[in-house]
Scaffold this active site. Structure first.
Site, mmCIF file in Angstrom:
data_model
loop_
_atom_site.group_PDB
_atom_site.id
_atom_site.type_symbol
_atom_site.label_atom_id
_atom_site.label_comp_id
_atom_site.label_asym_id
_atom_site.label_seq_id
_atom_site.Cartn_x
_atom_site.Cartn_y
_atom_site.Cartn_z
ATOM 1 N N GLU A 125 22.900 26.918 25.881
ATOM 2 C CA GLU A 125 23.074 27.620 27.149
ATOM 3 C C GLU A 125 22.139 27.029 28.196
ATOM 4 O OE1 GLU A 125 24.784 31.920 25.851
ATOM 5 O OE2 GLU A 125 22.632 31.671 25.726
ATOM 6 N N CYS A 138 17.290 26.290 34.283
ATOM 7 C CA CYS A 138 16.571 26.384 33.013
ATOM 8 C C CYS A 138 17.419 25.691 31.954
ATOM 9 C CB CYS A 138 16.370 27.866 32.692
ATOM 10 S SG CYS A 138 15.591 28.143 31.106
ATOM 11 N N CYS A 145 15.963 26.077 17.351
ATOM 12 C CA CYS A 145 14.586 25.663 17.637
ATOM 13 C C CYS A 145 13.888 25.278 16.341
ATOM 14 C CB CYS A 145 13.816 26.791 18.327
ATOM 15 S SG CYS A 145 12.145 26.283 18.819
ATOM 16 N N CYS A 149 8.943 31.611 16.558
ATOM 17 C CA CYS A 149 8.128 32.651 17.181
ATOM 18 C C CYS A 149 8.817 34.001 16.932
ATOM 19 C CB CYS A 149 7.967 32.379 18.666
ATOM 20 S SG CYS A 149 7.299 30.731 18.961
ATOM 21 N N CYS A 152 10.996 35.836 19.704
ATOM 22 C CA CYS A 152 12.005 35.033 20.417
ATOM 23 C C CYS A 152 13.315 35.007 19.642
ATOM 24 C CB CYS A 152 11.478 33.610 20.604
ATOM 25 S SG CYS A 152 12.699 32.482 21.293
ATOM 26 N N CYS A 384 14.749 35.000 29.548
ATOM 27 C CA CYS A 384 13.957 34.252 28.567
ATOM 28 C C CYS A 384 14.111 34.839 27.182
ATOM 29 C CB CYS A 384 12.463 34.376 28.848
ATOM 30 S SG CYS A 384 11.955 33.822 30.426
HETATM 31 N N1 SAH Z 1 10.044 26.480 23.259
HETATM 32 C C1 SAH Z 1 9.401 26.463 24.510
HETATM 33 C C2 SAH Z 1 10.338 26.661 25.677
HETATM 34 C C3 SAH Z 1 11.448 27.672 25.531
HETATM 35 S S1 SAH Z 1 10.994 29.370 25.468
HETATM 36 C C4 SAH Z 1 8.277 27.500 24.554
HETATM 37 O O1 SAH Z 1 8.187 28.298 23.627
HETATM 38 O O2 SAH Z 1 7.485 27.423 25.470
HETATM 39 C C5 SAH Z 1 10.637 29.766 27.168
HETATM 40 C C6 SAH Z 1 9.679 30.935 27.353
HETATM 41 O O3 SAH Z 1 10.323 32.186 27.038
HETATM 42 C C7 SAH Z 1 8.453 30.839 26.454
HETATM 43 O O4 SAH Z 1 7.270 31.172 27.142
HETATM 44 C C8 SAH Z 1 8.775 31.889 25.422
HETATM 45 O O5 SAH Z 1 7.622 32.292 24.763
HETATM 46 C C9 SAH Z 1 9.447 32.958 26.239
HETATM 47 N N2 SAH Z 1 10.210 33.930 25.459
HETATM 48 C C10 SAH Z 1 10.819 33.742 24.273
HETATM 49 N N3 SAH Z 1 11.413 34.883 23.852
HETATM 50 C C11 SAH Z 1 11.181 35.815 24.796
HETATM 51 C C12 SAH Z 1 11.576 37.190 24.964
HETATM 52 N N4 SAH Z 1 12.318 37.786 24.057
HETATM 53 N N5 SAH Z 1 11.169 37.829 26.071
HETATM 54 C C13 SAH Z 1 10.436 37.185 27.000
HETATM 55 N N6 SAH Z 1 10.048 35.897 26.916
HETATM 56 C C14 SAH Z 1 10.409 35.218 25.821
HETATM 57 FE FE1 SF4 Z 2 11.190 28.053 19.932
HETATM 58 FE FE2 SF4 Z 2 11.453 30.460 21.007
HETATM 59 FE FE3 SF4 Z 2 9.109 29.726 20.016
HETATM 60 FE FE4 SF4 Z 2 9.990 28.591 22.288
HETATM 61 S S1 SF4 Z 2 9.466 30.730 21.986
HETATM 62 S S2 SF4 Z 2 9.078 27.552 20.491
HETATM 63 S S3 SF4 Z 2 12.215 28.553 21.863
HETATM 64 S S4 SF4 Z 2 11.010 29.982 18.845
#
Ligand code: SAH
Ligand code: SF4
Length: 409
Positions: A125, A138, A145, A149, A152, A384
């Site tokens: 996406e 974005c 991934c 995390c 996420c 996000c």
């Molecule tokens: N993998 C990279 C970039 C993609 S995630 C990273 O982790 O930085 C982009 C941003 O969205 C990151 O700061 C991530 O921590 C945040 N993010 C992920 N899941 C989220 C959620 N459920 N609510 C708010 N932010 C989130």
């Molecule tokens: Fe991957 Fe989501 Fe962690 Fe970013 S926040 S590194 S997209 S698992």
């Protein structure tokens, strides 16, 4: 990974890709660098003396004009156009679905070729967010991934594969196609132009699906194409790579790409960050901040953004806020507080608005501007951490639950 698995394999933080990219018979020129275009022309028998001029022509048609047919390359001889078309395409990732949010955010679901023809294609996406004075795109770097995390949604997915440089540039091409963001093109009537008579896509953030620094070479090659000032020409100061902290590639990002850096910090103590961002077990906070302090090109005018997702009762206390400003002392930084976007099955909740405001006040009083990132496009699940490709399709019920949560937040 659940707790039990973590107990069995405490060192496990990275997933291996399940599939790989397979070159199609006729590759696309979209996303190629000048050197790759020169090689492609050489392969077609274009004499070396003409190469530079021909590359320049292709570069212009591809990245300034955004043409989608070889016929449109009017400065290129008919013969060469036909030869090119025999061997290459101008394809971008295919748009499977387009959604427009009530706030003007647009989300595209893009299809990429899978490893096995006829089997499941790969999907990512890409989200466009118009604001006053700028339009941010974005984009994604991986299908799924490498990392996991816990807050996420993408992290719960398997890593299918890395995107190629062409597919990363391709996302920008698709967005500009759909927004009518090429010279002389018409835009959809409901598209919001962020700048007076200017372009729609002015900024790029690598904050979609995937961890860009686990796909370093493709991300680097793509962003150098995007930043080239004779082509798409989005300046490096308007491109941000967000990482969860892949320390060995942070210095390389500064040296080899030279774009802005964002760090997904989310916690100020290693025990908590180990849980939220399991990569922290490999590269703990001190190591990560050391890499930030030494980020090439870091100045007060070119700060690192630290992202901090607000999780109720987990990382949102006032002492966390104080520890955060202490931790970042001496690093030219911006702090971006992100309200947690919930998804079905998550164990976390978003902090209360009052808590977020108090947290932000501490950060603000320490001298940082502390914008709280307003969630955009929640009604179309474009915020996000909500991006999750249909490679792992949600059931209709899950989707409805998600949408309901997003709308009522
Ligand atoms: N993998 C990279 C970039 C993609 S995630 C990273 O982790 O930085 C982009 C941003 O969205 C990151 O700061 C991530 O921590 C945040 N993010 C992920 N899941 C989220 C959620 N459920 N609510 C708010 N932010 C989130
Ligand atoms: Fe991957 Fe989501 Fe962690 Fe970013 S926040 S590194 S997209 S698992």
């Amino acid at each position: 990974m659940n707790q039990a698995e973590a107990a069995v394999a405490p060192g496990f933080v990275e997933k291996a890709p399940l599939e790989r990219y397979v070159d199609p018979d006729r590759p696309s020129l979209v996303g190629m660098s000048r050197a790759e275009l020169a090689a492609a022309l050489g392969e077609l028998g274009v004499p070396p003396a003409q190469s530079k001029m021909r590359v320049q022509q292709l570069w212009h048609w591809l990245y300034v004009r955004g043409i989608t047919t070889f016929d449109a390359m009017t400065s290129v001889s008919k013969e060469l156009r036909a030869t090119l078309e025999n061997r290459f395409t101008l394809e971008r990732p295919a748009v499977v679905a387009e959604q427009v949010s009530v706030d003007g955010t647009r989300k595209w679901l893009l299809r990429l070729p899978g490893e096995n023809p006829g089997k499941r294609p790969h999907e990512v996406e890409c989200v466009y967010i118009p604001e006053t004075g700028r339009g941010t795109l974005c984009i994604s770097s991986q299908v799924g991934c490498t990392l996991n995390c816990t807050f996420c949604h993408t992290g719960t997915q398997r890593l299918v594969r890395n995107l190629t440089a062409g597919e990363i540039v391709g996302q920008i091409m698709v967005a500009r196609d759909r927004l009518g963001d090429w010279p002389g093109e018409r835009s959809p009537s409901d598209a919001i132009v962020p700048t007076d008579g200017g372009r729609f896509v002015t900024n790029i953030v690598m904050m979609g699906m995937g961890e860009p620094l686990y796909n370093f070479e493709a991300v680097r090659d793509a962003l150098l194409v995007v930043a080239d000032n004779e082509g798409i020409a989005i300046s490096k100061r308007k491109i941000t790579v967000s990482t969860s902290g892949v320390v060995p590639n942070i210095k390389r990002t500064g040296e080899e790409i030279g774009v802005m850096l964002a760090i997904s910090l989310h916690a100020v103590r290693n025990d908590l960050r180990d849980e939220l961002v399991p990569l922290n077990r490999k590269y703990p906070i001190e190591m990560l901040l050391d890499a930030c302090r030494n980020y090439p090109g870091l100045t007060n005018a070119k700060r690192i953004t630290f992202e901090y997702v607000m999780l109720k009762g987990i990382n949102d206390s006032l002492s966390d806020a104080k520890a955060l400003v202490r931790l970042l002392a001496g690093i030219p930084a911006k702090i971006n507080l992100i309200p947690f976007n919930p998804w079905p099955g998550t164990r976390y909740e978003c902090s209360d608005w009052e808590t977020i405001e108090k947290f932000s006040e501490v950060v603000f009083n320490a001298g940082y501007s502390a914008p709280v990132r307003t969630p955009r496009g929640r009604d179309i699940l474009a915020a996000c951490g909500q991006l999750k490709s249909a490679t792992e399709k949600l059931s209709a019920r899950e989707r409805m639950a998600l949408r309901a949560m997003a709308m009522t937040e």
